[in-house]
Design an enzyme around this catalytic site. Structure first.
Site, PDB file in Angstrom:
ATOM      1  N   GLY B  33       0.819  -1.202   0.000  1.00 27.06           N
ATOM      2  CA  GLY B  33       0.000   0.000   0.000  1.00 27.06           C
ATOM      3  C   GLY B  33       0.850   1.247   0.000  1.00 27.06           C
ATOM      4  O   GLY B  33       2.021   1.214   0.361  1.00 27.06           O
ATOM      5  N   GLY B  35       0.593   5.530   0.893  1.00 26.63           N
ATOM      6  CA  GLY B  35      -0.178   6.644   1.404  1.00 26.63           C
ATOM      7  C   GLY B  35       0.512   7.945   1.050  1.00 26.63           C
ATOM      8  O   GLY B  35       1.490   7.954   0.299  1.00 26.63           O
ATOM      9  N   LYS B  55       5.767   0.204   7.700  1.00 23.98           N
ATOM     10  CA  LYS B  55       5.503   1.493   7.058  1.00 23.98           C
ATOM     11  C   LYS B  55       6.755   2.344   7.120  1.00 23.98           C
ATOM     12  O   LYS B  55       7.367   2.493   8.176  1.00 23.98           O
ATOM     13  CB  LYS B  55       4.346   2.211   7.763  1.00 23.98           C
ATOM     14  CG  LYS B  55       3.977   3.527   7.077  1.00 23.98           C
ATOM     15  CD  LYS B  55       2.688   4.096   7.643  1.00 23.98           C
ATOM     16  CE  LYS B  55       2.274   5.346   6.903  1.00 23.98           C
ATOM     17  NZ  LYS B  55       0.994   5.869   7.359  1.00 23.98           N
ATOM     18  N   ASP B 147      -8.274  11.979   9.631  1.00 20.49           N
ATOM     19  CA  ASP B 147      -8.335  11.551   8.221  1.00 20.49           C
ATOM     20  C   ASP B 147      -9.140  10.269   8.084  1.00 20.49           C
ATOM     21  O   ASP B 147      -8.745   9.334   7.391  1.00 20.49           O
ATOM     22  CB  ASP B 147      -6.914  11.367   7.667  1.00 20.49           C
ATOM     23  CG  ASP B 147      -6.898  11.330   6.131  1.00 20.49           C
ATOM     24  OD1 ASP B 147      -7.890  11.800   5.520  1.00 20.49           O
ATOM     25  OD2 ASP B 147      -5.924  10.838   5.558  1.00 20.49           O
TER      26      ASP B 147
END
Lengths: 247, 346
Positions: B33, B35, B55, B147
């Site tokens: 993923g 971001g 991450k 968010d």
């Protein structure tokens, strides 16, 4: 401990700012200009030739003439003087100029191989001819995409070559051979098979591959910086080609 | 120079963008993923023989602001131990100076994909209810997400909900006790602290963080200092609208404070709940995620919601429907009784 683990920390995987060819060809220093033109020619002759051969469907002789002439004009007419970074990518600008040259070629039967004081080294068109059969015929309406694909192919080819030389000079041939087996060969080796074949531990394979990839990325970004018009284009190209954001 | 096939070029592109985990205990599997701040990779932790998500920032962060934000995100996650919030495992630093953290690898669907799998209204509301619980817990810890959107919410195979991506979270007040970080050997507390001065990056007033359609007007105006729990309530309202309409709130006309445009078949009471959560004026919204969750509970239990005052007729109708069996029995009794009386009349 593997030697790669003793390398000093660089703090950043990204290259320091290097002058782009656009700045180089505008330099007052003849040596700088010459270096810039040489870089341009080395980076573009293969995609230019392939593009003329397949996209414009010229035979080998015509394509060689047009490639030589185009590169000569690049040097002679200092055509990069009209290039404005920020308005388009350098690659797009080059391709547009090439299209114009080929379109005008029929009207201009006279072909002169000029050099403007710089020697364009002998180009190995024969090696490219052997590769053309491996390419799919290009879509006539997708000239830009075809030129880009061939430019990227040539770009990565030159980065791999530089990586090989650098690994050889620093005594890291095994690192390159691992990279070659794992990342270049179609068969797709595994870490375990490489460890077995090279009589290394899996950990050593991991570390050496990581070194080779890190170096590959550094070289790619260094070259990319020289082949882009400005910082914005460099960043955009880094993302397009390598999927990385650079600061 | 060697000729490279298209496939080899693609492999080289991937190799050039891979992160270097050489000096960590993790082994890279694949990116999963991306971001705004970084990329999430699936990695293997051989020490514990498990897969975790890692991450990391996309680029070394010369200014230190993104690094501080990533560390802050890890600390927020470490603080928020809740079944609805993805747990953080570890914080470290790559060889090139980029900070990373690892967290539980969540298997499931993103909410925006999950909702397309033909789930019922009740299932959607149950999931939304769990989302509210997780956010309410964070609020109780004085943390705003800022968010919330379907792309940041994961739904597991059994309907469990995990709130992801706390990268722009805001701590409403400074904490007296800083959470203790567990470090990998290469990421000493000193090195991370030095890279994260104060350990709590503050969003400058005027900076806009969030996602259009899901952020409240005050957040869109960059009034970060004024934000409180009701900013997340707005986003929850937009998520509810998404769950009811199946389309992004932004697409439904909710770019600012305007009401979403509703499709057919959405119960009025639920529309009212979403719209109340998305009021332009924070004071007119629910005070917290727990209050919003209570509204959804009322709807699920067939009770009236606060956001949708009902007329006497509607209330009577709801009462009759709720007690329909008793009402039917009474009616039957009354009719039978009437018939008996009529029959007994001379």
């Amino acid at each position: 401990m593997d030697e790669t683990t003793r390398m000093p920390r660089t703090g950043s995987p990204f290259p320091p700012t290097r002058a782009s060819v656009v700045q180089g060809v505008r330099s007052d220093d003849p040596e700088t200009r010459k270096r810039a033109y040489t870089t341009l020619v080395e980076s573009y002759w293969r995609p230019v030739y392939t593009y003329v051969r397949l996209q414009w469907r010229r035979d080998a002789e015509q394509a060689q003439d047009l490639t030589q002439e185009f590169l000569a004009r690049v040097v002679e007419k200092e055509f990069l003087g009209t290039y404005e970074p920020g308005r388009s990518r350098l690659r797009t600008f080059v391709r547009t100029c090439l299209d114009r040259l080929v379109q005008n070629a029929d009207r201009d039967a006279r072909r002169l191989k000029r050099g403007g004081g710089f020697e364009i080294r002998s180009l190995d068109f024969g090696s490219v001819e052997g590769e053309l059969s491996r390419l799919d015929p290009p879509d006539p309406n997708q000239g830009e995409a075809f030129f880009e694909r061939e430019w990227i192919r040539g770009f990565f080819g030159s980065v791999v070559e530089e990586l090989r030389l650098e690994c050889e000079e620093s005594g890291k041939q095994i690192h390159f051979q691992l990279f070659e087996r794992y990342d270049l060969e179609e068969a797709g080796a595994t870490y375990e098979s490489l460890a077995r074949d090279f009589e290394l531990s899996s950990n050593d394979v991991t570390n050496r591959l990581a070194y080779a990839r890190r170096t590959f990325r550094r070289i790619a970004l260094e070259r990319l910086r020289t082949l882009t018009g400005d910082e914005a284009e460099f960043r955009a190209e880094a993302r397009t080609l390598l999927g990385v954001d650079v600061s | 120079m060697r000729w490279l096939s298209d496939r080899t070029v693609e492999r080289l592109r991937a190799a050039g963008s891979e992160i270097d985990l050489t000096h960590t205990r993790y082994r890279l599997i694949e990116p999963i993923g991306r971001g705004g701040m970084g990329t999430v990779y699936l990695v293997e932790d051989p020490a514990l023989d498990r897969r975790v998500a890692l991450k990391v920032l996309d680029l070394p962060d010369a200014g230190g602001e993104l690094t501080a934000r990533l560390i802050q995100e890890a600390r927020v996650l470490a603080r928020l131990e809740h079944p609805g919030i993805v747990p953080v495992h570890d914080v470290g630093e790559l060889e090139d100076g980029r900070v990373f953290y690892t967290m539980k690898f969540v298997r499931g669907d993103r909410l925006d994909r999950w909702v397309r799998s033909g789930v019922s209204l009740r299932q959607r509301l149950v999931v939304f209810r769990r989302l509210c619980e997780a956010v309410a817990f964070a609020h109780a810890q004085r943390v705003l997400h800022r968010d919330l959107k379907p792309q940041n919410i994961m739904v597991g195979a059994f309907g469990e909900v995990l709130v992801m991506d706390w990268g722009v979270a805001k701590i409403l007040r400074n904490l007296d006790e800083e959470p203790t970080l567990r470090m990998t050997p290469e990421a000493s507390p000193e090195s991370l602290s030095a890279r994260s001065p104060g350990a709590s990056p503050q969003t400058r007033h005027g900076t806009v963080l969030g996602t259009p359609g899901y952020m409240p007007p005050e957040q869109a105006r960059g009034e970060s200092a004024q934000l409180d729990e009701r900013a997340d309530v707005y986003a929850l309202g937009a998520v509810l609208a998404f769950l009811l309409g199946g389309r992004a709130a932004a697409e439904m006309g909710a770019r600012s404070a305007s009401k979403p445009r509703w499709g057919r078949g959405v119960p009025r009471a639920l529309r009212a709940v979403a719209e109340m959560a998305m009021r332009a004026e924070p004071a007119e919204r629910y005070r917290g995620a727990d209050e919003l969750a209570a509204e959804v509970d009322r709807f699920l239990e067939g009770r009236p919601v606060m956001a949708h005052p009902e007329s006497i007729l509607l209330r009577a109708g709801r009462f009759l429907w709720k007690h329909r069996i008793a009402v039917i029995l009474l009616l039957v009794y009354a009719i039978v009784r009437a018939l008996v009386l009529l029959a007994e009349r001379p």
